[in-house]
Design an enzyme around this catalytic site. Structure first.
Site, PDB file in Angstrom:
ATOM      1  N   SER A 188       8.152 -66.599 -36.638  1.00 51.26           N
ATOM      2  CA  SER A 188       9.448 -66.189 -36.086  1.00 51.26           C
ATOM      3  C   SER A 188       9.476 -66.468 -34.582  1.00 51.26           C
ATOM      4  O   SER A 188       9.270 -67.607 -34.183  1.00 51.26           O
ATOM      5  CB  SER A 188       9.721 -64.709 -36.400  1.00 51.26           C
ATOM      6  OG  SER A 188      11.070 -64.406 -36.196  1.00 51.26           O
ATOM      7  N   ASP A 400      14.409 -67.925 -46.490  1.00 55.86           N
ATOM      8  CA  ASP A 400      14.473 -67.170 -45.224  1.00 55.86           C
ATOM      9  C   ASP A 400      15.935 -66.849 -44.880  1.00 55.86           C
ATOM     10  O   ASP A 400      16.741 -67.758 -44.698  1.00 55.86           O
ATOM     11  CB  ASP A 400      13.847 -68.018 -44.108  1.00 55.86           C
ATOM     12  CG  ASP A 400      13.639 -67.244 -42.813  1.00 55.86           C
ATOM     13  OD1 ASP A 400      14.413 -66.303 -42.554  1.00 55.86           O
ATOM     14  OD2 ASP A 400      12.708 -67.590 -42.066  1.00 55.86           O
ATOM     15  N   HIS A 439      11.618 -64.334 -44.735  1.00 55.11           N
ATOM     16  CA  HIS A 439      11.310 -64.599 -43.335  1.00 55.11           C
ATOM     17  C   HIS A 439       9.849 -64.253 -43.057  1.00 55.11           C
ATOM     18  O   HIS A 439       9.487 -63.090 -42.983  1.00 55.11           O
ATOM     19  CB  HIS A 439      12.231 -63.779 -42.440  1.00 55.11           C
ATOM     20  CG  HIS A 439      12.082 -64.120 -40.981  1.00 55.11           C
ATOM     21  ND1 HIS A 439      12.187 -65.400 -40.492  1.00 55.11           N
ATOM     22  CD2 HIS A 439      11.816 -63.336 -39.905  1.00 55.11           C
ATOM     23  CE1 HIS A 439      12.006 -65.390 -39.186  1.00 55.11           C
ATOM     24  NE2 HIS A 439      11.767 -64.158 -38.801  1.00 55.11           N
TER      25      HIS A 439
END
Ligand SMILES: [Ca+2]
Length: 510
Positions: A188, A400, A439
């Protein structure tokens, strides 16, 4: 006698050969507070015994954190001030014995603002010296940038680089030599930091893991506003989260078999052209269908975000299969705060700024101008990193719902195009797309895999990853394994045996 003594010599030689290269510290942990490093104050150096380790609730962490079964380590905390307005906190954990001779830095999420202790504990357990930074502020929000341009630089890239330099110096002081190999491991925001390191500081790391890179960040935050405008601006367009599973089910039913195997997963969502109009209510509204404005909103979530004036895509859309996680951006009533904080504090410098007024042409151009490449990590020229011998392992979940997975594909392709083609660059950059993963982790697809082990093999044994075996668990029990393949390859079922066993799949061209 002669035989016995040669066995004895062999045993001694074996014992010497199997000793760890670097095992223990050269100096007492506590003495590290006396270390003098530029722009650095070492605020803590304490020996932590083996066992469970607890951190009290403090700063951005509302609850105490407990880490079980850690080996004994030397815990070092420091404050770095590369600018007059900098206040970068970092920690470095050094194994007291059994150090593997290597360094692993771990990245952040969101706006950072906290040291990633949990990720550090994972690296420590593998024998690494490990570090993390809060990136120069406290709290997972963007308010710190308001009137503090230097702190934005710290967040964008400077804190990670400064932490890296200082961590290596402290490691050297503690063990008597620096790390023989250094890794970055982030997802991320940590994935964006990873790319920034490869582009801007190509000598910092030998191996870089870039998961679900939140990049280019300015455009990612703007795509969150794109979703907000589609779903939240007009109440008629709002899709109640209770409808996400219904939409998801329809998507899977429509696209599961396209990859040749009905397994509940969409291997390559770019092949799935799901039109939400098939879910439009015959009349009125209902839990099993979408109203016309909801159909339009769902279509926008699944489409690239575009500049209304030029028609150019500025960020890819979420992929079919991501529906269960749409709440991250579309639940409301406000847009994702990462995005509104960025525009309030960094771009418009107005805490009362209203996201409903956003202009997807001129306001995005202004944001790019202000960011000026500080957080955006889009440089496709990784020649210096490649020449350093660096390996870059990217991965991204196809489901995601926070960072559109095509963002990683786009960056990967830009590097391959710039650096001589995918075949040539496969020696040092590979991307693994993960069907059904959310994610960074979780999701309906196999989502647990040893990415650190893969990059260790690549850097240290020169074995490039030809696949990674991922597993999916339900209530702690593994119920499916599947190979992940280097893009653009996909895992293809061999045609017999369990579809839940990775052994029955092979990575092939799409
Ligand atoms: Ca399938």
């Amino acid at each position: 006698m002669k035989v016995l003594s040669s066995i004895g010599i062999c045993a001694v030689l074996l014992a010497v050969a199997s000793l760890p290269r670097v095992a223990a510290a050269e100096r007492a942990c506590e003495s590290l507070t006396q270390l003098t490093l530029p722009n650095t104050t070492i605020t803590l150096a304490e020996a932590v015994p083996a066992g469970d380790f607890s951190l009290p609730a403090s700063g951005a962490e509302a609850t105490a954190q407990r880490f079980r079964n850690l080996p004994a380590f030397c815990r070092v905390a420091a404050t770095l001030r590369p600018s007059r307005d900098s206040d970068i906190k970092m920690e470095l954990w050094l194994p007291a014995t059994g150090w593997n001779g290597k360094f692993q830095a771990v990245g952040n999420g969101g706006w950072a603002g906290v040291i990633s202790y949990a990720a550090m504990s994972g690296a420590l357990r593998r024998g690494y010296a490990t570090s993390s930074t809060d990136t120069g502020h406290t709290g997972n929000n963007g308010e710190f940038t308001y009137g503090h341009p230097e702190k934005y630089v710290d967040f964008a890239y400077r804190s990670e680089h400064e932490m890296t330099l200082k961590a290596k110096l402290i490691i050297d002081a503690f063990y008597g030599n620096g790390p023989r190999i250094s890794y970055w491991n982030g997802c991320s925001t940590g994935g964006r930091q990873a790319l920034k390191e490869a582009q801007r500081f190509p000598n910092d790391y030998d191996g870089i893991i870039a998961g679900a890179s939140a990049n280019p960040r300015v455009h990612l935050e703007t795509e969150a506003l794109w979703v907000a405008h589609a779903v939240l601006k007009d109440p008629a367009s709002y899709i109640p989260p209770s409808k996400y599973p219904m939409i998801h089910k329809a998507v899977i039913e429509a696209c599961d078999a396209i990859d040749g195997l009905k397994d509940g997963l969409i291997n390559d969502p770019t092949q799935c052209h799901f039109n939400p109009k098939v879910l439009q209510c015959k009349d009125g509204d209902g839990p099993e269908c979408l109203t016309a404005p909801q159909v339009e909103a769902a279509g926008k979530i699944l489409s690239p975000a575009i500049n209304p004036r030029t028609g150019a895509q500025f960020f890819p859309g979420l992929e079919p299969g991501s529906e269960l996680g749409w709440g991250a951006k579309a639940q409301g009533p406000e847009p994702l705060s990462y995005a509104t904080d960025f525009y309030k504090y960094v771009v418009f410098k107005n805490p009362n700024w209203d996201w409903r007024t956003f202009n997807f042409d001129s306001d995005l151009a202004l944001a790019d101008k202000i960011d000026n490449g500080m957080t955006n990590a889009t440089d496709p020229n990784l020649k210096a990193f490649m020449s350093h011998g660096g390996k870059l392992l990217m991965y991204h979940g196809w489901a995601d719902p926070q960072v559109a997975p095509m963002a990683s594909v786009n960056y990967y392709k830009s590097v391959a195009d710039r650096m001589g083609g995918a075949e040539k660059t496969a020696d040092w950059i590979r991307l693994f797309m993960v069907p059904g993963m959310g994610h960074c982790r979780g999701g309906e697809g196999p989502n647990t895999f040893d990415v650190v082990g893969a990059i260790e093999q690549w850097v240290e044994a020169k074995k490039a990853p030809v696949q990674m075996i991922a597993s999916h668990s339900t209530n702690g029990n593994i119920d499916r394994t599947r190979p992940l393949c280097p893009y653009p390859q996909v895992a293809r079922y061999k045609g017999s045996g369990s579809i839940d066993d990775a052994a029955n799949f092979v990575c092939t061209a799409p």
